[in-house]
Enzyme design. Structure first.
Site, PDB file in Angstrom:
ATOM      1  N   HIS A  52       3.108  -3.923   0.910  1.00  0.00           N
ATOM      2  CA  HIS A  52       3.163  -2.735   0.042  1.00  0.00           C
ATOM      3  C   HIS A  52       2.467  -3.015  -1.280  1.00  0.00           C
ATOM      4  CE1 HIS A  52       5.987  -3.793  -3.218  1.00  0.00           C
ATOM      5  NE2 HIS A  52       6.545  -4.591  -2.337  1.00  0.00           N
ATOM      6  N   CYS A  53       2.020  -1.955  -1.917  1.00  0.00           N
ATOM      7  CA  CYS A  53       1.504  -2.019  -3.281  1.00  0.00           C
ATOM      8  C   CYS A  53       2.291  -1.008  -4.116  1.00  0.00           C
ATOM      9  CB  CYS A  53      -0.009  -1.773  -3.317  1.00  0.00           C
ATOM     10  SG  CYS A  53      -0.543  -0.169  -2.652  1.00  0.00           S
TER      11      CYS A  53
END
Length: 366
Positions: free
Chosen positions: A112-113
């Protein structure tokens, strides 16, 4: 295989058994992250700034090209790092559960970012290309934060452990947990013991956001675990502020309106306990802690407490401070939500084993 985007609930369910790779910049991760996540930054802080500036001042395409210049040399080292991480993770999981740990199954990672955009997309593409099974988080870390904040609005069945300073409430909570009771140790999450002396011997406190993440995950665990079905969560009676951190208001309101089991232990027993707990702390730090509460403690009491510390009369100094904290705790106890039950229990000593059982026996009677 193909990268599979999933919602936060599924993401956290998989996170219980697979590594979470946070590809945001180091400063973003250090400020706050999903508990247990591993930092695998696509860009350094400076690189992120350069890409962001290009995106705003030039165009999306130019920002992507600059990003690719940064990403290219990191591709192999990033794959090597994930391989090592998965080997360590697989070894750990095999020790925990030797069954169903086949090496033939593609190893899974969660990526994830910040918003589930290009950073997580780029790293996920690389890891998928190499042969890992990759899941990304729809909405990124932002969706996780929204999910965490929702937890504080949900109704929780709480039992509050009260008692004057020096009762050994933390040790009682730990004993209750060993006996199978769900607990939330707010002071452990905040890395602070709650008083002016609470920072002594503790690491630096997390950010407010990270504290909320840790607390929210505890609440999620309680909501989603079958083992806690029908059981209340035990938590220590706290003021709104723990060191520099604030308990989220919706959760704190529930704490203040939940039944409080007040354990009354004699003053001298509690004084013995805190002298043993804090007595070996650095004298200058103890004096500094006294000075932080001097306005509420009063000039004469502050002077007497500090002089006692200077003369190495720890017990006399702590007796003054304990009386001060008893007065303020009693005031807080009286200001709980109207109609909230306070169940008083008499403890003869600071004994976490006996006092934990005393609480459980009272709970059965109720």
């Amino acid at each position: 295989m193909a990268v599979k985007p999933i919602v936060i609930e599924s993401f956290l369910e998989l996170a219980a058994s697979h590594p979470v790779l946070d590809v945001r910049s180091p400063s973003e991760f250090n400020h706050a992250h999903i508990p247990g996540a591993y930092s695998l930054p696509l860009f350094t802080d400076e690189e992120r700034k350069v890409v962001g500036t290009a995106y705003k001042q030039q165009c999306r395409e130019q920002a992507i090209k600059i990003g690719l210049d940064f990403f290219g040399p990191k591709m192999r080292p990033m794959v090597d790092e994930v391989e090592k991480l998965l080997q360590a993770h697989h070894f750990q999981q095999a020790n925990i559960n030797p069954i169903n740990n086949s090496n033939d199954v593609p190893q899974t990672v969660l990526v994830h970012c910040w918003r589930g955009g290009m950073r997580s997309g780029g790293v996920a593409w690389l890891l998928d290309l190499y042969g890992f099974r990759v899941y990304t988080l729809i909405g990124g870390y932002k969706s996780f934060r929204h999910h965490i904040l929702e937890q504080f609005e949900l109704e929780v069945d709480l039992k509050i452990l009260g008692g004057y300073t020096g009762t050994g409430k933390t040790e009682i909570l730990q004993k209750l947990e060993r006996l199978g009771e769900p607990i939330i140790d707010l002071e452990a999450l905040a890395m602070h013991k709650g008083s002016a002396f609470g920072h002594l011997g503790q690491p630096e406190q997390p950010s407010q956001e990270m504290f909320e993440n840790l607390l929210g995950m505890k609440l999620l665990q309680w909501h989603n675990t079958n083992e806690t079905a029908g059981k209340a969560i035990w938590a220590e009676d706290e003021s709104l502020r723990i060191g520099n951190l604030l308990i989220p208001q919706p959760f704190y309101k529930q704490m203040r309106s939940s039944p409080c089991y007040f354990l009354d232990v004699p003053f001298e027993e509690r004084l013995d306990f805190i002298v043993k707990d804090y007595g070996k702390a650095d004298r200058d730090k103890l004096i500094g802690a006294v000075l932080r509460i001097q306005k509420r403690l009063g000039g004469l009491e502050t002077k007497t407490a500090i002089n006692s510390l200077i003369e190495n009369d720890i017990r006399s100094s702590f007796a003054i401070l304990l009386k001060y904290y008893d007065k303020w705790y009693l005031k807080g106890l009286d200001s709980r939500e109207p109609g909230t039950p306070v169940i008083a229990l008499k403890g003869s000593a600071v004994d976490h084993v006996r006092n934990a059982q005393l609480l459980l026996n009272q709970l059965k009677q109720n």
